[in-house]
Scaffold this active site. Structure first.
Site, PDB file in Angstrom:
ATOM      1  N   HIS A  10       0.802  -1.220   0.000  1.00 12.46           N
ATOM      2  CA  HIS A  10       0.000   0.000   0.000  1.00 12.46           C
ATOM      3  C   HIS A  10       0.837   1.273   0.000  1.00 12.46           C
ATOM      4  O   HIS A  10       0.282   2.368  -0.180  1.00 12.46           O
ATOM      5  CB  HIS A  10      -1.017  -0.038   1.130  1.00 12.46           C
ATOM      6  CG  HIS A  10      -2.074  -1.072   0.877  1.00 12.46           C
ATOM      7  ND1 HIS A  10      -2.870  -1.054  -0.250  1.00 12.46           N
ATOM      8  CD2 HIS A  10      -2.430  -2.186   1.565  1.00 12.46           C
ATOM      9  CE1 HIS A  10      -3.684  -2.094  -0.231  1.00 12.46           C
ATOM     10  NE2 HIS A  10      -3.433  -2.795   0.858  1.00 12.46           N
ATOM     11  N   ARG A  18      -1.543   8.561  -7.878  1.00 10.48           N
ATOM     12  CA  ARG A  18      -1.257   9.806  -8.599  1.00 10.48           C
ATOM     13  C   ARG A  18      -0.262   9.612  -9.739  1.00 10.48           C
ATOM     14  O   ARG A  18       0.134  10.587 -10.377  1.00 10.48           O
ATOM     15  CB  ARG A  18      -0.720  10.848  -7.617  1.00 10.48           C
ATOM     16  CG  ARG A  18      -1.754  11.363  -6.617  1.00 10.48           C
ATOM     17  CD  ARG A  18      -2.739  12.318  -7.269  1.00 10.48           C
ATOM     18  NE  ARG A  18      -2.075  13.519  -7.740  1.00 10.48           N
ATOM     19  CZ  ARG A  18      -1.912  14.632  -7.023  1.00 10.48           C
ATOM     20  NH1 ARG A  18      -2.376  14.682  -5.778  1.00 10.48           N
ATOM     21  NH2 ARG A  18      -1.306  15.681  -7.523  1.00 10.48           N
ATOM     22  N   HIS A  43       3.101  -8.156  -3.105  1.00  8.09           N
ATOM     23  CA  HIS A  43       2.216  -8.948  -3.961  1.00  8.09           C
ATOM     24  C   HIS A  43       2.256  -8.336  -5.351  1.00  8.09           C
ATOM     25  O   HIS A  43       1.738  -7.239  -5.570  1.00  8.09           O
ATOM     26  CB  HIS A  43       0.797  -8.932  -3.402  1.00  8.09           C
ATOM     27  CG  HIS A  43      -0.164  -9.801  -4.161  1.00  8.09           C
ATOM     28  ND1 HIS A  43      -1.455 -10.032  -3.729  1.00  8.09           N
ATOM     29  CD2 HIS A  43      -0.042 -10.492  -5.329  1.00  8.09           C
ATOM     30  CE1 HIS A  43      -2.068 -10.829  -4.584  1.00  8.09           C
ATOM     31  NE2 HIS A  43      -1.233 -11.106  -5.575  1.00  8.09           N
ATOM     32  N   ARG A  45       0.663  -8.282  -8.461  1.00  7.77           N
ATOM     33  CA  ARG A  45      -0.591  -8.711  -9.085  1.00  7.77           C
ATOM     34  C   ARG A  45      -0.470  -8.673 -10.607  1.00  7.77           C
ATOM     35  O   ARG A  45       0.290  -7.892 -11.166  1.00  7.77           O
ATOM     36  CB  ARG A  45      -1.741  -7.811  -8.632  1.00  7.77           C
ATOM     37  CG  ARG A  45      -2.227  -8.126  -7.218  1.00  7.77           C
ATOM     38  CD  ARG A  45      -3.418  -7.247  -6.858  1.00  7.77           C
ATOM     39  NE  ARG A  45      -4.050  -7.708  -5.629  1.00  7.77           N
ATOM     40  CZ  ARG A  45      -5.042  -8.587  -5.575  1.00  7.77           C
ATOM     41  NH1 ARG A  45      -5.527  -9.091  -6.700  1.00  7.77           N
ATOM     42  NH2 ARG A  45      -5.562  -8.955  -4.417  1.00  7.77           N
ATOM     43  N   GLU A  70       4.531 -12.525  -3.111  1.00  4.08           N
ATOM     44  CA  GLU A  70       3.209 -13.117  -3.270  1.00  4.08           C
ATOM     45  C   GLU A  70       2.796 -13.011  -4.729  1.00  4.08           C
ATOM     46  O   GLU A  70       2.987 -11.960  -5.352  1.00  4.08           O
ATOM     47  CB  GLU A  70       2.184 -12.396  -2.394  1.00  4.08           C
ATOM     48  CG  GLU A  70       2.420 -12.554  -0.911  1.00  4.08           C
ATOM     49  CD  GLU A  70       1.376 -11.848  -0.076  1.00  4.08           C
ATOM     50  OE1 GLU A  70       1.281 -12.157   1.116  1.00  4.08           O
ATOM     51  OE2 GLU A  70       0.659 -10.973  -0.618  1.00  4.08           O
ATOM     52  N   HIS A 191      -3.480 -11.836   7.125  1.00  2.00           N
ATOM     53  CA  HIS A 191      -4.622 -11.239   6.434  1.00  2.00           C
ATOM     54  C   HIS A 191      -5.601 -10.656   7.452  1.00  2.00           C
ATOM     55  O   HIS A 191      -6.163 -11.361   8.278  1.00  2.00           O
ATOM     56  CB  HIS A 191      -5.377 -12.201   5.519  1.00  2.00           C
ATOM     57  CG  HIS A 191      -6.212 -11.470   4.497  1.00  2.00           C
ATOM     58  ND1 HIS A 191      -5.667 -10.896   3.358  1.00  2.00           N
ATOM     59  CD2 HIS A 191      -7.523 -11.170   4.462  1.00  2.00           C
ATOM     60  CE1 HIS A 191      -6.619 -10.302   2.664  1.00  2.00           C
ATOM     61  NE2 HIS A 191      -7.760 -10.440   3.319  1.00  2.00           N
ATOM     62  N   GLY A 192      -5.766  -9.347   7.366  1.00  4.04           N
ATOM     63  CA  GLY A 192      -6.712  -8.649   8.225  1.00  4.04           C
ATOM     64  C   GLY A 192      -6.235  -8.437   9.645  1.00  4.04           C
ATOM     65  O   GLY A 192      -7.012  -7.988  10.492  1.00  4.04           O
ATOM     66  N   GLY A 213       0.303  -6.098   6.589  1.00  2.00           N
ATOM     67  CA  GLY A 213       0.553  -4.959   5.725  1.00  2.00           C
ATOM     68  C   GLY A 213      -0.314  -3.761   6.007  1.00  2.00           C
ATOM     69  O   GLY A 213       0.149  -2.751   6.523  1.00  2.00           O
TER      70      GLY A 213
END
Length: 243
Positions: A10, A18, A43, A45, A70, A191-192, A213
């Site tokens: 993130h 931007r 990750h 993607r 990942e 996760h979470g 993360g």
């Protein structure tokens, strides 16, 4: 001591919002490592929504700990991993329109395809983990196809609406961690996870590593990356000391 992998996706999300050159995930990785991160997770993607190929290459060249890549078990991703040879790869399910990974791999239903992916990555000298729900059948299948590590998906625990439901999910995670250990698998989880819910997970039997993360990056916006990582490490240490 349980290890902490810091996912810096993130940081790249903010940059891509931007189309700028900043903030740089490499800078974030340096700060996380200075604060005690044991590895850096990214990750990549298939739609390149945040982390870019260049980021992975630069992180490979500059990180002082290790890179956990990942990725989906697709041909293009496997080819990149074979070229880059990160220390760790975590195979995850991927849907183009999801905001974040929504669940674990169906190892049982994709046994042959995933076995081939695991073998290719092992041949490249990469340690392979599979991101799975805390389901005993899926975990046994992960061991059967040659994975070294399972990363247990903690999303249902993290998103439980009531304490009773959270306790049920935690019990399932405990059973799954035990099953993984019986199958000779190293146990990771993630996760979470947040500063508020991490400690019960940090007490899972045989747990070796947490990958976190979003919560750390969100906290870093307020207090800085180093403070955010140190705070998470402190909570993990305290959890292990407190039965």
């Amino acid at each position: 001591m349980i290890l902490l992998g810091v996912n810096i996706d993130h940081i790249a999300t903010l940059r891509q919002a931007r189309g700028e050159r900043y903030p740089d995930p490499v800078d974030a990785a340096f700060a996380a490592e200075r604060a005690g991160a044991d590895s850096i997770t990214v990750h990549l993607r298939e739609d390149r929504r945040h982390i870019q190929d260049r980021d992975v290459v630069l992180l490979q060249q500059t990180c002082q700990t290790k890179i956990n890549l990942e990725m989906a078990a697709s041909e293009p991703m496997l080819t990149l991993a074979e070229r880059w040879k990160p220390q760790d790869c975590c195979l995850v399910p991927e849907k183009r329109h999801e905001l974040t990974t929504e669940g674990g791999l169906d190892v049982v239903g994709n046994r042959h395809r995933l076995a081939d992916a695991v073998a290719r990555l092992h041949d490249a000298g990469i340690r392979v983990s599979l991101f799975v729900d805390p389901d005993l059948e899926q975990i046994s299948a992960a061991g059967a196809i040659g994975a070294t590590v399972v990363e247990m998906h903690t999303g249902r625990y993290a998103n439980a609406a009531t304490q009773a439901q959270r306790n049920l999910e935690l019990e399932q995670l405990y059973r799954a961690a035990h099953q993984a250990s019986l199958n000779g698998l190293t146990v990771h989880a993630g996760h979470g996870l947040t500063y508020h819910n991490v400690q019960p997970i940090a007490r899972l039997p045989d747990l070796k590593e947490l990958n976190i993360g979003h919560a750390i990056i969100a906290r870093a916006v307020m207090v800085g990356m180093e403070s955010a990582v140190k705070e998470m490490k402190r909570l993990m240490r305290e959890a292990v000391k407190t039965p």
